[in-house]
Design a protein around this motif. Structure first.
Motif, PDB file in Angstrom:
ATOM      1  N   VAL A   1      31.854  46.625  64.912  1.00  0.00           N
ATOM      2  CA  VAL A   1      32.183  45.198  64.222  1.00  0.00           C
ATOM      3  C   VAL A   1      32.875  45.362  63.025  1.00  0.00           C
ATOM      4  O   VAL A   1      33.944  44.793  62.516  1.00  0.00           O
ATOM      5  CB  VAL A   1      30.953  44.263  64.270  1.00  0.00           C
ATOM      6  N   LEU A   2      32.488  46.205  62.015  1.00  0.00           N
ATOM      7  CA  LEU A   2      32.806  46.328  60.358  1.00  0.00           C
ATOM      8  C   LEU A   2      34.298  47.052  60.755  1.00  0.00           C
ATOM      9  O   LEU A   2      35.130  46.449  59.999  1.00  0.00           O
ATOM     10  CB  LEU A   2      31.816  47.190  60.040  1.00  0.00           C
ATOM     11  N   VAL A   3      34.485  48.016  61.503  1.00  0.00           N
ATOM     12  CA  VAL A   3      35.658  48.619  61.173  1.00  0.00           C
ATOM     13  C   VAL A   3      37.075  48.110  62.034  1.00  0.00           C
ATOM     14  O   VAL A   3      38.071  47.914  61.359  1.00  0.00           O
ATOM     15  CB  VAL A   3      35.499  50.082  62.033  1.00  0.00           C
ATOM     16  N   THR A   4      36.671  47.083  63.049  1.00  0.00           N
ATOM     17  CA  THR A   4      37.482  46.355  63.498  1.00  0.00           C
ATOM     18  C   THR A   4      37.679  45.118  62.801  1.00  0.00           C
ATOM     19  O   THR A   4      39.005  44.191  63.204  1.00  0.00           O
ATOM     20  CB  THR A   4      37.188  45.979  65.080  1.00  0.00           C
ATOM     21  N   ARG A   5      37.124  44.679  61.820  1.00  0.00           N
ATOM     22  CA  ARG A   5      37.566  43.630  60.957  1.00  0.00           C
ATOM     23  C   ARG A   5      38.950  43.748  60.245  1.00  0.00           C
ATOM     24  O   ARG A   5      39.589  43.132  59.901  1.00  0.00           O
ATOM     25  CB  ARG A   5      36.601  43.171  60.124  1.00  0.00           C
ATOM     26  N   PHE A   6      38.984  45.266  59.640  1.00  0.00           N
ATOM     27  CA  PHE A   6      39.960  45.506  58.414  1.00  0.00           C
ATOM     28  C   PHE A   6      40.889  46.621  58.830  1.00  0.00           C
ATOM     29  O   PHE A   6      41.929  46.686  58.305  1.00  0.00           O
ATOM     30  CB  PHE A   6      39.372  45.670  57.136  1.00  0.00           C
ATOM     31  N   LEU A   7      40.311  47.258  59.799  1.00  0.00           N
ATOM     32  CA  LEU A   7      41.080  48.883  59.953  1.00  0.00           C
ATOM     33  C   LEU A   7      41.885  48.672  61.361  1.00  0.00           C
ATOM     34  O   LEU A   7      42.864  49.118  61.449  1.00  0.00           O
ATOM     35  CB  LEU A   7      40.230  49.737  59.933  1.00  0.00           C
ATOM     36  N   LEU A   8      40.822  48.324  62.439  1.00  0.00           N
ATOM     37  CA  LEU A   8      41.575  48.492  63.737  1.00  0.00           C
ATOM     38  C   LEU A   8      41.453  46.903  64.405  1.00  0.00           C
ATOM     39  O   LEU A   8      40.871  46.619  65.263  1.00  0.00           O
ATOM     40  CB  LEU A   8      40.721  49.252  64.790  1.00  0.00           C
ATOM     41  N   THR A   9      42.202  46.126  63.503  1.00  0.00           N
ATOM     42  CA  THR A   9      42.206  44.656  63.866  1.00  0.00           C
ATOM     43  C   THR A   9      42.596  44.241  65.176  1.00  0.00           C
ATOM     44  O   THR A   9      42.049  43.263  65.580  1.00  0.00           O
ATOM     45  CB  THR A   9      42.861  43.758  62.733  1.00  0.00           C
ATOM     46  N   PRO A  10      43.499  44.828  65.669  1.00  0.00           N
ATOM     47  CA  PRO A  10      43.862  44.446  67.254  1.00  0.00           C
ATOM     48  C   PRO A  10      42.402  44.516  68.302  1.00  0.00           C
ATOM     49  O   PRO A  10      42.610  43.770  69.166  1.00  0.00           O
ATOM     50  CB  PRO A  10      45.059  45.222  67.610  1.00  0.00           C
TER      51      PRO A  10
END
Length: 199
Positions: free
Chosen positions: A107-116
């Protein structure tokens, strides 16, 4: 720059933080809108005095978190409508177990790094009944980080934010590709390991 991006940038100047909030909310629901570009532009416009930096950051963060919670709720509602044979199958249980172990980081990483990958992660979190209390903290931290990172880049590079935007788009594509390759390699190793122990 596409026509829709140009129209949204003009609307951002005219309607300010409310347009920014609407775009970030809809983008979190999977509507294909240039949310990161708008954040960069909002930072640049804040530097130029068109937007209030604090209000724009607060509105953007609340809107993004609200969109994530809505897509989580959609996943939770849709998950109960899936056939029992799907929800009780090995694949579904494996996804739920994996999410139980790595969910906070996913959840954390997909908020700002792997947004797609943010929307699929939200839907998976909801449909596998990942606890809302554990979902909410990384969502809030990650979305605030995203808003501050992209808005801050736009603010810092106000005169050349369009070039920064192009660089950010390229970097996001490379990061997503690398993440998918790593995920595929990990899945292949798990499959080989299972086949090896089954023999």
């Amino acid at each position: 720059m596409t026509d829709i991006t140009g129209a949204l940038l003009t609307a951002l100047i005219n309607h300010g933080q409310w347009l920014l909030g609407a775009v970030l909310f809809l983008a979190a629901l999977g509507v294909p809108l240039p949310a990161s570009v708008l954040l960069l532009a909002a930072g640049a416009f804040a530097r130029q005095g068109v937007l209030d930096p604090l209000s724009a950051a607060l509105t953007g963060s609340v809107a993004a978190v609200s969109g994530d919670l809505t897509s989580y709720a959609l996943g939770r509602g849709l998950g109960t409508r899936l056939p029992d044979r799907w929800r009780e199958g090995d694949t579904w249980r494996g996804a739920a177990d994996m999410f139980g172990r790595w969910g906070v980081w996913a959840v954390l990483v997909t908020r700002f790094l792997l947004t797609p990958l943010a929307l699929p992660v939200n839907l998976l979190a909801g449909s596998t009944r990942y606890p809302l209390a554990r979902f909410l903290l990384p969502v809030v931290v990650g979305e605030i980080a995203w808003v501050l990172l992209f808005g801050g880049l736009g603010y810092a590079f106000a005169q050349s934010w369009e070039r920064v935007s192009a660089w950010a788009d390229d970097s996001a594509g490379l990061l997503l590709g690398a993440a998918l390759v790593a995920l595929g390699a990990w899945g292949l190793r798990r499959l080989q390991h299972r086949q090896g122990t089954a023999r």
